[in-house]
Design a protein around this motif. Structure first.
Motif, mmCIF file in Angstrom:
data_model
loop_
_atom_site.group_PDB
_atom_site.id
_atom_site.type_symbol
_atom_site.label_atom_id
_atom_site.label_comp_id
_atom_site.label_asym_id
_atom_site.label_seq_id
_atom_site.Cartn_x
_atom_site.Cartn_y
_atom_site.Cartn_z
ATOM 1 N N TYR A 141 14.764 -7.548 -4.832
ATOM 2 C CA TYR A 141 13.721 -7.552 -3.795
ATOM 3 C C TYR A 141 12.653 -6.506 -4.103
ATOM 4 O O TYR A 141 11.449 -6.770 -3.971
ATOM 5 N N THR A 142 13.072 -5.313 -4.510
ATOM 6 C CA THR A 142 12.080 -4.275 -4.809
ATOM 7 C C THR A 142 11.192 -4.688 -5.973
ATOM 8 O O THR A 142 10.009 -4.329 -6.009
ATOM 9 N N GLU A 143 11.743 -5.436 -6.925
ATOM 10 C CA GLU A 143 10.927 -5.934 -8.028
ATOM 11 C C GLU A 143 9.876 -6.910 -7.517
ATOM 12 O O GLU A 143 8.691 -6.816 -7.875
ATOM 13 N N LYS A 144 10.319 -7.871 -6.698
ATOM 14 C CA LYS A 144 9.369 -8.835 -6.135
ATOM 15 C C LYS A 144 8.321 -8.123 -5.282
ATOM 16 O O LYS A 144 7.129 -8.458 -5.340
ATOM 17 N N TRP A 145 8.767 -7.139 -4.505
ATOM 18 C CA TRP A 145 7.849 -6.446 -3.596
ATOM 19 C C TRP A 145 6.812 -5.658 -4.377
ATOM 20 O O TRP A 145 5.606 -5.797 -4.139
ATOM 21 N N HIS A 146 7.236 -4.829 -5.313
ATOM 22 C CA HIS A 146 6.257 -3.911 -5.897
ATOM 23 C C HIS A 146 5.323 -4.602 -6.878
ATOM 24 O O HIS A 146 4.149 -4.217 -6.998
ATOM 25 N N HIS A 147 5.792 -5.649 -7.550
ATOM 26 C CA HIS A 147 4.862 -6.360 -8.433
ATOM 27 C C HIS A 147 3.853 -7.170 -7.613
ATOM 28 O O HIS A 147 2.669 -7.244 -7.988
ATOM 29 N N GLN A 148 4.296 -7.770 -6.513
ATOM 30 C CA GLN A 148 3.323 -8.443 -5.656
ATOM 31 C C GLN A 148 2.324 -7.432 -5.082
ATOM 32 O O GLN A 148 1.124 -7.710 -4.990
ATOM 33 N N LYS A 159 -2.471 -4.432 2.442
ATOM 34 C CA LYS A 159 -1.932 -3.949 3.719
ATOM 35 C C LYS A 159 -0.737 -4.755 4.225
ATOM 36 O O LYS A 159 0.143 -4.219 4.885
ATOM 37 N N LEU A 160 -0.703 -6.064 3.952
ATOM 38 C CA LEU A 160 0.346 -6.916 4.507
ATOM 39 C C LEU A 160 1.744 -6.434 4.129
ATOM 40 O O LEU A 160 2.640 -6.337 4.974
ATOM 41 N N GLU A 165 8.410 -4.743 8.208
ATOM 42 C CA GLU A 165 9.335 -5.838 7.878
ATOM 43 C C GLU A 165 9.564 -5.939 6.372
ATOM 44 O O GLU A 165 10.682 -6.214 5.921
ATOM 45 N N TYR A 166 8.509 -5.704 5.609
ATOM 46 C CA TYR A 166 8.603 -5.849 4.155
ATOM 47 C C TYR A 166 8.763 -4.510 3.437
ATOM 48 O O TYR A 166 9.452 -4.426 2.418
ATOM 49 N N LEU A 168 9.968 -1.416 4.683
ATOM 50 C CA LEU A 168 11.188 -0.633 4.917
ATOM 51 C C LEU A 168 12.325 -1.027 3.977
ATOM 52 O O LEU A 168 12.991 -0.137 3.423
ATOM 53 N N PRO A 169 12.603 -2.324 3.775
ATOM 54 C CA PRO A 169 13.681 -2.665 2.820
ATOM 55 C C PRO A 169 13.402 -2.160 1.408
ATOM 56 O O PRO A 169 14.329 -1.771 0.694
ATOM 57 N N PHE A 170 12.128 -2.164 1.011
ATOM 58 C CA PHE A 170 11.779 -1.608 -0.292
ATOM 59 C C PHE A 170 12.110 -0.120 -0.340
ATOM 60 O O PHE A 170 12.729 0.361 -1.298
ATOM 61 N N LEU A 171 11.702 0.614 0.681
ATOM 62 C CA LEU A 171 11.941 2.058 0.710
ATOM 63 C C LEU A 171 13.430 2.369 0.794
ATOM 64 O O LEU A 171 13.939 3.251 0.089
ATOM 65 N N GLU A 172 14.146 1.667 1.665
ATOM 66 C CA GLU A 172 15.576 1.930 1.845
ATOM 67 C C GLU A 172 16.349 1.715 0.545
ATOM 68 O O GLU A 172 17.305 2.448 0.259
ATOM 69 N N THR A 173 15.940 0.736 -0.232
ATOM 70 C CA THR A 173 16.601 0.480 -1.511
ATOM 71 C C THR A 173 16.177 1.488 -2.566
ATOM 72 O O THR A 173 17.016 2.090 -3.256
ATOM 73 N N SER A 174 14.884 1.714 -2.695
ATOM 74 C CA SER A 174 14.373 2.576 -3.755
ATOM 75 C C SER A 174 14.847 4.019 -3.609
ATOM 76 O O SER A 174 15.131 4.695 -4.606
ATOM 77 N N PHE A 175 14.964 4.494 -2.373
ATOM 78 C CA PHE A 175 15.391 5.873 -2.163
ATOM 79 C C PHE A 175 16.866 6.089 -2.486
ATOM 80 O O PHE A 175 17.336 7.229 -2.496
ATOM 81 N N GLN A 176 17.589 5.015 -2.790
ATOM 82 C CA GLN A 176 18.962 5.178 -3.256
ATOM 83 C C GLN A 176 19.005 5.871 -4.617
ATOM 84 O O GLN A 176 20.062 6.330 -5.059
ATOM 85 N N ALA A 177 17.852 5.965 -5.278
ATOM 86 C CA ALA A 177 17.792 6.645 -6.569
ATOM 87 C C ALA A 177 17.757 8.165 -6.431
ATOM 88 O O ALA A 177 17.875 8.878 -7.434
#
Length: 271
Positions: A141-148, A159-160, A165-166, A168-177
């Motif tokens: 998901y983070t790959e799809k999110w950040h490349h888009q 901005k979208l 909705e879109y 927070l899941p990116f941040l919650e996953t990425s901060f696992q690093a």
């Protein structure tokens, strides 16, 4: 769960791509060697490679024995570059159609996986040698999110995806690093570093426990260092989209400054 967002984010992508002008497709993105069309092609590669490896068990070219993380990154970078070069002969219309088709195929496959079973690939940027399918899918998901988002930033429509909705899941996953990124940073036990992305009310705490860093809720404890990160650059820091110096200038760090500044080098991508 991030998987439920795949159809939504894929639909947002194809809608965006179908709205682009010929000039938009040639705009430069944050990825130094890639224009908008190249990033879209890379997203197509992600779908096709995911289906081929995870669903069909087909890996194609083998990297052989990898002696280091750097060697793995070099191998992946070459695969990515080869694909993007080959897809430059594909029209934007065909590329968009293929993204729509393969996005649905990949989602249908991921839905049937046991979320707690071992994933086909680990999330190496988080320091894991074995990851669950749940974490692997979140990484996808983070790959799809950040490349888009790279595409959206290039064409002025970013901005979208910064809506909670879109984003927070990116941040919650990425901060696992974070624990892996801070693994060599020494501090006293019970030291707390708090990270805040205020626009989407994101917060996480990194805590030193028994000589190791862990992500733990310490909401009742005053942190030794607090890092407030503007929404628009948090994702860029973790995806090589901004220099350390530029990022540092935009952070608000209180407390033990050196602990907070180390964040500017964190990556949640294979790089």
């Amino acid at each position: 769960m991030t998987l439920s967002l795949f159809p939504k984010i894929d639909h947002l992508l194809t809608d965006l791509l179908r709205s682009l002008t010929p000039e938009d497709w040639e705009k430069q993105t944050l990825a130094p060697q890639w224009k908008v069309k190249d990033v879209a092609a890379h997203l197509l590669d992600g779908n096709i490679r995911g289906i081929s490896t995870s669903r069909d068990g087909y890996f194609g070219e083998s990297p052989g024995e990898m002696g280091s993380y750097a060697e793995l990154v070099s191998f992946l970078n070459r695969l990515n570059a080869d694909w993007v070069q080959a897809t430059r002969r594909i029209s934007p219309q065909v590329l968009t159609d293929l993204l729509e088709i393969t996005g649905k195929m990949y989602y249908e496959h991921l839905k049937i996986l046991d979320m707690e079973a071992d994933a086909i690939f680990s999330v190496a940027w988080a320091g894991e040698e074995i990851s669950t399918n749940r974490f692997h899918i979140a990484r996808e998901y983070t790959e799809k999110w950040h490349h888009q988002q790279q595409i959206r930033l290039a064409v002025g429509k970013e901005k979208l995806l910064l809506e909670p909705e879109y984003y927070l899941p990116f941040l919650e996953t990425s901060f696992q690093a974070l624990p892996h990124h801070y693994r060599e940073i020494q501090a006293d036990n019970h030291t707390v570093i708090r990270f805040v992305v205020p626009g989407v009310s994101f917060r996480c705490d990194l805590v030193r426990i028994s000589g190791k860093w862990s992500l733990t809720d310490t909401s009742e404890i005053k942190p030794d260092c607090e890092v407030i990160i503007p929404d628009e650059i948090a994702w860029r820091i973790m995806t090589k989209g901004i220099s350390k110096d530029s990022a540092r200038a935009q952070l608000r760090i209180s407390g033990e400054t050196a602990l907070g500044e180390h964040f500017t080098g964190m990556l949640a991508v294979m790089a």
